[in-house]
Design a protein around this motif. Structure first.
Motif, PDB file in Angstrom:
ATOM      1  N   LYS A   7       0.814  -1.213   0.000  1.00  0.00           N
ATOM      2  CA  LYS A   7       0.000   0.000   0.000  1.00  0.00           C
ATOM      3  C   LYS A   7       0.849   1.266   0.000  1.00  0.00           C
ATOM      4  O   LYS A   7       0.316   2.381   0.038  1.00  0.00           O
ATOM      5  CB  LYS A   7      -0.948   0.005   1.211  1.00  0.00           C
ATOM      6  CG  LYS A   7      -2.023  -1.072   1.131  1.00  0.00           C
ATOM      7  CD  LYS A   7      -2.871  -0.947  -0.114  1.00  0.00           C
ATOM      8  CE  LYS A   7      -3.865  -2.073  -0.262  1.00  0.00           C
ATOM      9  NZ  LYS A   7      -4.652  -1.964  -1.516  1.00  0.00           N
ATOM     10  N   LYS A   8       2.147   1.102  -0.055  1.00  0.00           N
ATOM     11  CA  LYS A   8       3.021   2.261  -0.209  1.00  0.00           C
ATOM     12  C   LYS A   8       2.928   2.789  -1.636  1.00  0.00           C
ATOM     13  O   LYS A   8       2.515   2.069  -2.551  1.00  0.00           O
ATOM     14  CB  LYS A   8       4.461   1.877   0.123  1.00  0.00           C
ATOM     15  CG  LYS A   8       4.684   1.454   1.575  1.00  0.00           C
ATOM     16  CD  LYS A   8       6.124   1.064   1.836  1.00  0.00           C
ATOM     17  CE  LYS A   8       6.345   0.636   3.278  1.00  0.00           C
ATOM     18  NZ  LYS A   8       7.755   0.286   3.554  1.00  0.00           N
ATOM     19  N   SER A   9       3.328   4.034  -1.837  1.00  0.00           N
ATOM     20  CA  SER A   9       3.242   4.662  -3.163  1.00  0.00           C
ATOM     21  C   SER A   9       4.034   3.876  -4.203  1.00  0.00           C
ATOM     22  O   SER A   9       5.095   3.319  -3.891  1.00  0.00           O
ATOM     23  CB  SER A   9       3.771   6.096  -3.106  1.00  0.00           C
ATOM     24  OG  SER A   9       3.013   6.871  -2.215  1.00  0.00           O
ATOM     25  N   ASN A  10       3.521   3.846  -5.431  1.00  0.00           N
ATOM     26  CA  ASN A  10       4.205   3.169  -6.527  1.00  0.00           C
ATOM     27  C   ASN A  10       5.157   4.128  -7.237  1.00  0.00           C
ATOM     28  O   ASN A  10       4.753   5.229  -7.630  1.00  0.00           O
ATOM     29  CB  ASN A  10       3.196   2.627  -7.541  1.00  0.00           C
ATOM     30  CG  ASN A  10       2.326   1.533  -6.962  1.00  0.00           C
ATOM     31  OD1 ASN A  10       2.684   0.921  -5.960  1.00  0.00           O
ATOM     32  ND2 ASN A  10       1.186   1.280  -7.581  1.00  0.00           N
ATOM     33  N   PHE A  11       6.407   3.716  -7.395  1.00  0.00           N
ATOM     34  CA  PHE A  11       7.427   4.502  -8.094  1.00  0.00           C
ATOM     35  C   PHE A  11       7.982   3.672  -9.247  1.00  0.00           C
ATOM     36  O   PHE A  11       7.919   2.445  -9.219  1.00  0.00           O
ATOM     37  CB  PHE A  11       8.581   4.858  -7.151  1.00  0.00           C
ATOM     38  CG  PHE A  11       8.338   6.055  -6.266  1.00  0.00           C
ATOM     39  CD1 PHE A  11       7.068   6.440  -5.892  1.00  0.00           C
ATOM     40  CD2 PHE A  11       9.401   6.799  -5.790  1.00  0.00           C
ATOM     41  CE1 PHE A  11       6.852   7.530  -5.071  1.00  0.00           C
ATOM     42  CE2 PHE A  11       9.203   7.905  -4.966  1.00  0.00           C
ATOM     43  CZ  PHE A  11       7.926   8.266  -4.605  1.00  0.00           C
ATOM     44  N   ILE A  12       8.544   4.355 -10.235  1.00  0.00           N
ATOM     45  CA  ILE A  12       9.282   3.668 -11.294  1.00  0.00           C
ATOM     46  C   ILE A  12      10.671   4.280 -11.412  1.00  0.00           C
ATOM     47  O   ILE A  12      10.823   5.509 -11.426  1.00  0.00           O
ATOM     48  CB  ILE A  12       8.541   3.726 -12.655  1.00  0.00           C
ATOM     49  CG1 ILE A  12       9.325   2.925 -13.711  1.00  0.00           C
ATOM     50  CG2 ILE A  12       8.298   5.166 -13.109  1.00  0.00           C
ATOM     51  CD1 ILE A  12       8.538   2.654 -14.968  1.00  0.00           C
ATOM     52  N   LYS A  13      11.696   3.427 -11.473  1.00  0.00           N
ATOM     53  CA  LYS A  13      13.067   3.889 -11.623  1.00  0.00           C
ATOM     54  C   LYS A  13      13.875   2.814 -12.350  1.00  0.00           C
ATOM     55  O   LYS A  13      13.385   1.704 -12.584  1.00  0.00           O
ATOM     56  CB  LYS A  13      13.692   4.204 -10.262  1.00  0.00           C
ATOM     57  CG  LYS A  13      12.900   5.288  -9.504  1.00  0.00           C
ATOM     58  CD  LYS A  13      13.620   5.838  -8.331  1.00  0.00           C
ATOM     59  CE  LYS A  13      12.696   6.765  -7.530  1.00  0.00           C
ATOM     60  NZ  LYS A  13      12.296   7.965  -8.275  1.00  0.00           N
ATOM     61  N   ARG A  14      15.104   3.157 -12.693  1.00  0.00           N
ATOM     62  CA  ARG A  14      15.968   2.223 -13.408  1.00  0.00           C
ATOM     63  C   ARG A  14      16.868   1.487 -12.419  1.00  0.00           C
ATOM     64  O   ARG A  14      17.478   2.108 -11.547  1.00  0.00           O
ATOM     65  CB  ARG A  14      16.828   2.967 -14.434  1.00  0.00           C
ATOM     66  CG  ARG A  14      17.568   2.030 -15.384  1.00  0.00           C
ATOM     67  CD  ARG A  14      18.323   2.814 -16.432  1.00  0.00           C
ATOM     68  NE  ARG A  14      17.450   3.596 -17.292  1.00  0.00           N
ATOM     69  CZ  ARG A  14      16.782   3.095 -18.334  1.00  0.00           C
ATOM     70  NH1 ARG A  14      16.892   1.815 -18.640  1.00  0.00           N
ATOM     71  NH2 ARG A  14      16.018   3.873 -19.068  1.00  0.00           N
ATOM     72  N   CYS A  15      16.938   0.167 -12.565  1.00  0.00           N
ATOM     73  CA  CYS A  15      17.843  -0.621 -11.733  1.00  0.00           C
ATOM     74  C   CYS A  15      19.271  -0.400 -12.229  1.00  0.00           C
ATOM     75  O   CYS A  15      19.596  -0.705 -13.375  1.00  0.00           O
ATOM     76  CB  CYS A  15      17.481  -2.097 -11.803  1.00  0.00           C
ATOM     77  SG  CYS A  15      18.593  -3.143 -10.841  1.00  0.00           S
ATOM     78  N   ILE A  16      20.103   0.135 -11.360  1.00  0.00           N
ATOM     79  CA  ILE A  16      21.487   0.448 -11.721  1.00  0.00           C
ATOM     80  C   ILE A  16      22.448  -0.638 -11.240  1.00  0.00           C
ATOM     81  O   ILE A  16      23.410  -0.980 -11.919  1.00  0.00           O
ATOM     82  CB  ILE A  16      21.887   1.813 -11.124  1.00  0.00           C
ATOM     83  CG1 ILE A  16      21.018   2.921 -11.738  1.00  0.00           C
ATOM     84  CG2 ILE A  16      23.367   2.116 -11.363  1.00  0.00           C
ATOM     85  CD1 ILE A  16      21.159   3.092 -13.234  1.00  0.00           C
ATOM     86  N   ALA A  17      22.170  -1.199 -10.064  1.00  0.00           N
ATOM     87  CA  ALA A  17      23.039  -2.239  -9.506  1.00  0.00           C
ATOM     88  C   ALA A  17      22.184  -3.282  -8.803  1.00  0.00           C
ATOM     89  O   ALA A  17      21.201  -2.943  -8.134  1.00  0.00           O
ATOM     90  CB  ALA A  17      24.056  -1.633  -8.550  1.00  0.00           C
ATOM     91  N   VAL A  18      22.562  -4.557  -8.957  1.00  0.00           N
ATOM     92  CA  VAL A  18      21.833  -5.647  -8.316  1.00  0.00           C
ATOM     93  C   VAL A  18      22.608  -6.128  -7.089  1.00  0.00           C
ATOM     94  O   VAL A  18      23.719  -5.667  -6.809  1.00  0.00           O
ATOM     95  CB  VAL A  18      21.592  -6.807  -9.307  1.00  0.00           C
ATOM     96  CG1 VAL A  18      20.784  -6.333 -10.502  1.00  0.00           C
ATOM     97  CG2 VAL A  18      22.909  -7.424  -9.770  1.00  0.00           C
ATOM     98  N   SER A  19      22.007  -7.055  -6.368  1.00  0.00           N
ATOM     99  CA  SER A  19      22.601  -7.569  -5.132  1.00  0.00           C
ATOM    100  C   SER A  19      24.028  -8.063  -5.360  1.00  0.00           C
ATOM    101  O   SER A  19      24.289  -8.822  -6.297  1.00  0.00           O
ATOM    102  CB  SER A  19      21.754  -8.727  -4.598  1.00  0.00           C
ATOM    103  OG  SER A  19      20.407  -8.340  -4.497  1.00  0.00           O
ATOM    104  N   GLY A  20      24.934  -7.616  -4.503  1.00  0.00           N
ATOM    105  CA  GLY A  20      26.326  -8.043  -4.592  1.00  0.00           C
ATOM    106  C   GLY A  20      27.212  -7.149  -5.435  1.00  0.00           C
ATOM    107  O   GLY A  20      28.441  -7.280  -5.403  1.00  0.00           O
TER     108      GLY A  20
END
Length: 349
Positions: free
Chosen positions: A117-130
């Motif tokens: 129920k938090k606000s929906n945002f859109i962004k670009r994934c720049i770095a993944v886990s690790g």
């Protein structure tokens, strides 16, 4: 008459359940409400968000009015009851989250709301886990390699002209740009948000004498706004890191210096009791000088890097906040000019 009514009711009910199923588990629509992702996405773009790639997330807030997010329209009342919530569960997906994916997620910095129920945002994934991330002179470096070259990202630029008053018409009509700041009227100096492509084109225009990207210097730390908001780290939006994006089962050392990165993860996202006594760290009432992450995390950024609200400001994105992947634009409307952007309809992103 009763049989017809029952048949109609049955059709409506089946249709309702089918549409609800599709929205929860397969696709849903998402409207871009800001210019932070320009020039990849425009304010007024209607996107199809698909959920099969990363795996559909099961609803967390069960007692909720279908198709409503936070509030009942035209009221200030919540559209849900936060008395029965399910634990996070995601079905297996067909692919993993990759660098440069456009992902829609629930904004993790919001408090006192269920995750979904938090606000929906859109962004670009720049770095993944690790991944190890660093920003130098506005350049994003992942695992030692520069990664921004493939993107037509946008920066705030200082434009110096010959004073021709037609420059504003040129910017608004030909380049369709807004948010133009006049710095010195007599000298024809403006601040404009420009993509790399537009920057290159604008340099060739007659009234333009000079264009440069505005940058913060390495010796201009911004403790109050930039993550992790600690005096230990003298970073700003253009010089940031190095930082390692937390990965599930990864173990890190804990001290007062490193805790700045992980405090919210431990207390909020992984729901541990965290206290500090006499400069010692206690997790669930046990002394801790290390911590093992229970979830994967990601680092996201806006494509308009100088009017952003991204991981540089609020930190890591937990995997349980991710809704899905933006797929294509099914409709686009320019509220500023009151026109449909026909060329953007059905554009893949």
């Amino acid at each position: 008459m009763k049989k017809r009514f029952k048949k109609l009711l049955k059709v409506i009910l089946i249709t309702f359940i089918f549409v609800l199923f599709v929205q929860i588990f397969i696709i849903q629509s998402f409207i871009v409400m800001s210019s932070r992702m320009q020039s990849s996405l425009f304010e007024g773009d209607f996107l199809i968000l698909e959920k099969l790639s990363y795996g559909a997330r099961m609803p967390i807030t069960i007692l909720s009015i279908p198709f409503l997010h936070k509030k009942i329209p035209f009221t200030n009342k919540k559209s849900f009851l936060d008395i029965l919530n399910f634990s996070y569960f995601r079905f297996p997906g067909v692919s993993k989250i990759k660098k440069n994916d456009l992902i829609v997620f629930n904004f993790p910095k919001e408090n006192d709301l269920p995750i979904d129920k938090k606000s929906n945002f859109i962004k670009r994934c720049i770095a993944v886990s690790g991944d190890t991330l660093e920003i130098k002179n506005k350049n994003v470096i992942i695992n030692g390699e520069k990664k921004d070259d493939i993107l037509d990202i946008e920066f705030k630029c200082r434009v110096i002209t010959d004073g021709d008053t037609n420059f504003l018409k040129l910017i608004k009509n030909k380049y369709k740009l807004k948010n133009i700041n006049l710095i010195a009227a007599n000298m024809g100096i403006y601040d404009v948000f420009l993509s790399k492509k537009n920057m290159k084109k604008l340099k060739e225009e007659k009234p333009v004498k000079y264009v440069r990207v505005l940058k913060q210097m390495i010796n201009q730390p911004n403790f109050e706004e930039i993550f992790p908001k600690s005096y230990f780290y003298r970073w700003n939006k253009d010089y940031f890191g190095k930082i390692i994006v937390p990965k599930k089962n990864q173990n890190v050392k804990l001290n007062l210096r490193t805790l700045a990165f992980y405090k919210r993860i431990i207390k909020v996202y992984e729901n541990k009791n965290l206290t500090i006594k006499n400069d010692s760290i206690f997790i669930n009432n046990k002394f801790s000088d290390n911590y093992t992450f229970e979830k994967n995390y990601y680092f996201v950024m806006d494509d308009s890097r100088d009017r952003a609200n991204d991981s540089r400001y609020w930190g890591f994105l937990p995997e349980d906040h991710i809704i899905g992947k933006a797929s294509f634009i099914w409709f686009s409307y320019d509220n500023f000019n009151g026109k449909i952007r026909w060329k953007r309809i059905l554009k893949k992103i």
